[in-house]
Design an enzyme around this catalytic site. Structure first.
Site, short mmCIF file in Angstrom:
data_model
loop_
_atom_site.label_atom_id
_atom_site.label_comp_id
_atom_site.label_asym_id
_atom_site.label_seq_id
_atom_site.Cartn_x
_atom_site.Cartn_y
_atom_site.Cartn_z
N HIS A 33 -6.03 2.07 -3.80
CA HIS A 33 -6.17 2.83 -2.81
C HIS A 33 -6.55 4.84 -2.25
O HIS A 33 -6.05 5.25 -1.38
CB HIS A 33 -4.24 2.92 -1.94
CG HIS A 33 -4.66 2.62 -0.70
ND1 HIS A 33 -5.49 1.80 0.29
CD2 HIS A 33 -3.23 3.30 0.10
CE1 HIS A 33 -4.64 2.53 1.87
NE2 HIS A 33 -3.58 2.78 1.40
N HIS A 47 3.77 -2.25 3.24
CA HIS A 47 3.89 -0.72 2.78
C HIS A 47 5.03 -0.62 1.42
O HIS A 47 6.36 -0.63 2.22
CB HIS A 47 3.73 0.23 3.59
CG HIS A 47 2.13 0.28 4.07
ND1 HIS A 47 2.33 -0.69 4.77
CD2 HIS A 47 1.33 1.04 3.76
CE1 HIS A 47 1.02 -0.74 5.50
NE2 HIS A 47 0.50 -0.28 4.97
N ASP A 54 0.86 -1.39 -0.21
CA ASP A 54 0.50 0.11 -0.43
C ASP A 54 1.00 1.26 -0.12
O ASP A 54 1.86 1.31 1.07
CB ASP A 54 -1.21 0.30 0.95
CG ASP A 54 -1.94 -0.84 1.44
OD1 ASP A 54 -1.97 -1.74 0.59
OD2 ASP A 54 -2.91 -0.90 2.43
N ASP A 55 0.25 2.46 0.01
CA ASP A 55 0.53 3.84 -0.03
C ASP A 55 1.39 4.34 -1.36
O ASP A 55 2.41 5.98 -1.80
CB ASP A 55 0.96 3.71 1.02
CG ASP A 55 0.25 3.63 2.06
OD1 ASP A 55 -1.15 3.86 1.95
OD2 ASP A 55 0.82 3.94 3.12
N HIS A 110 -5.35 9.51 -0.65
CA HIS A 110 -5.76 8.70 0.74
C HIS A 110 -5.88 8.64 1.85
O HIS A 110 -6.31 9.63 3.17
CB HIS A 110 -3.60 8.29 1.93
CG HIS A 110 -3.71 7.17 2.04
ND1 HIS A 110 -4.29 7.29 3.44
CD2 HIS A 110 -2.82 6.10 1.87
CE1 HIS A 110 -3.60 6.22 4.15
NE2 HIS A 110 -3.16 5.73 3.23
ZN ZN Z 1 -2.37 3.45 2.99
#
Ligand code: ZN
Length: 332
Positions: free
Chosen positions: A193, A284, A142-143, A197
């Site tokens: 995602h 991440h 993620d991210d 965010h």
């Molecule tokens: Zn996230």
């Protein structure tokens, strides 16, 4: 006068004795009657209950009660309550999860709710035959995108013929276009995602739709593939999020907490300790320690016979469809 008085007293005494005798007889009769009525009532209740359970209505009632338990063909997704979530998490042996990457999010019991698609198991509990029985793990990052870390993760995947899913933040993708292209060229999956965010629980439907669809637009413009899966930031899918998102929501059942520890050894330990078929592992792609941990863990997992797959591949291999309106936690 005195004799008359005594006579009168004797008469009164006899009358009182008779009255007492009558009263005590009535008393006993009353008590017996009450006992009899109570016994009759109990018998009737017992008989009726037995008849009810014998009849189909009773069976239906029991079947309905059973069908309200999750994991028995119910497809209402987030509509199930926290109690059901707790039951499901317990009955499926889900490990406890802790936080996502931002600001101490602690998942509630609601977040432990695991949801399979209606095809996961029929009402008779028959699972779809597995198309691929090799143990699989779906790593999710993620991210990102973030090329310095992604390039290392992709090198590992390429070297071992593995794939993973990258849930990207929409407003970052234009800065890492070649990174994004390489993800898809290697057969890995790009997921959504949100664009900035955002916690979708705090947005109205229009804002939610913008966060999701503008990310899909940006990714599709670069890779030619429109993302299908959404991972909500902070694991926040309560309220209208599940139904309004318009895409299957992908959670996880293993949180390495790589964002928190930023410690390679701890992350490796978490991965290896939770290596089991069907798990979705949360990481991440922003930290060097995450790349290092991945480099160390993957050869060991491959040696143990695990196949590294995308989230879509994991569910496809198990014959479980990923549908909008549902939330998925791995172990299909
Ligand atoms: Zn996230």
């Amino acid at each position: 006068m005195a004799v008359k008085h005594i006579h009168r007293n004797t008469k009164t005494y006899r009358t009182t004795r008779r009255a007492r005798r009558i009263r005590s007889v009535l008393d006993v009769t009353m008590k017996l009657s009450l006992l009899f009525i109570a016994a009759v009532c109990l018998t009737v209740v017992a008989f009726q209950t037995r008849q009810f359970l014998r009849r189909d209505t009773g069976k239906q009632f029991i079947a309905q009660a059973a069908s309200m338990l999750p994991g028995s063909g119910d497809s209402s997704g987030a509509a199930s309550g926290a109690a059901a979530s707790k039951f499901f998490a317990k009955s499926h042996g889900l490990p406890s999860r802790t936080t996502g990457p931002a600001a101490g999010f602690k998942p509630s019991l609601q977040n432990l709710m695991a949801k399979g698609s209606p095809s996961e198991a029929g009402p008779d509990g028959d699972a779809q035959p597995a198309a691929d029985t090799q143990p699989m793990i779906a790593f999710t990052f993620d991210d990102g995108p973030y090329a310095p870390v992604d390039s290392r993760i992709l090198n590992v995947l390429e070297a071992h013929g593995g794939r993973a899913t990258f849930f990207v933040v929409g407003n970052r993708v234009n800065d890492y276009q070649s990174d994004l292209k390489r993800i898809t060229e290697l057969g890995s999956e790009v997921g959504n995602h949100t664009f900035e965010h955002k916690n979708l629980e705090k947005l109205d439907p229009a804002a939610m739709s913008f966060q999701i669809e503008s990310t899909n637009d940006a990714v599709e413009a670069i890779t030619g593939i429109r993302p299908r899966l959404v991972r909500v930031p902070y694991g926040a899918f309560k309220g209208q999020v599940t139904t309004q998102a318009g895409h299957p929501l992908i959670q996880w059942n293993v949180d390495t907490e790589d964002w928190k520890s930023k410690d390679k050894d701890q992350v490796v330990q978490s991965i290896l300790a939770n290596a089991a078929d069907g798990n979705i592992i949360l990481m991440h792609d922003l930290y060097e320690s995450t790349a290092e941990a991945f480099e160390e863990a993957v050869p060991l997992l491959v040696e143990q016979g695990f196949k590294l797959v995308t989230v879509s591949e994991l569910y496809e291999a198990r014959g479980v469809s990923l549908d909008p309106g549902n939330v998925y936690f791995g172990r299909p």
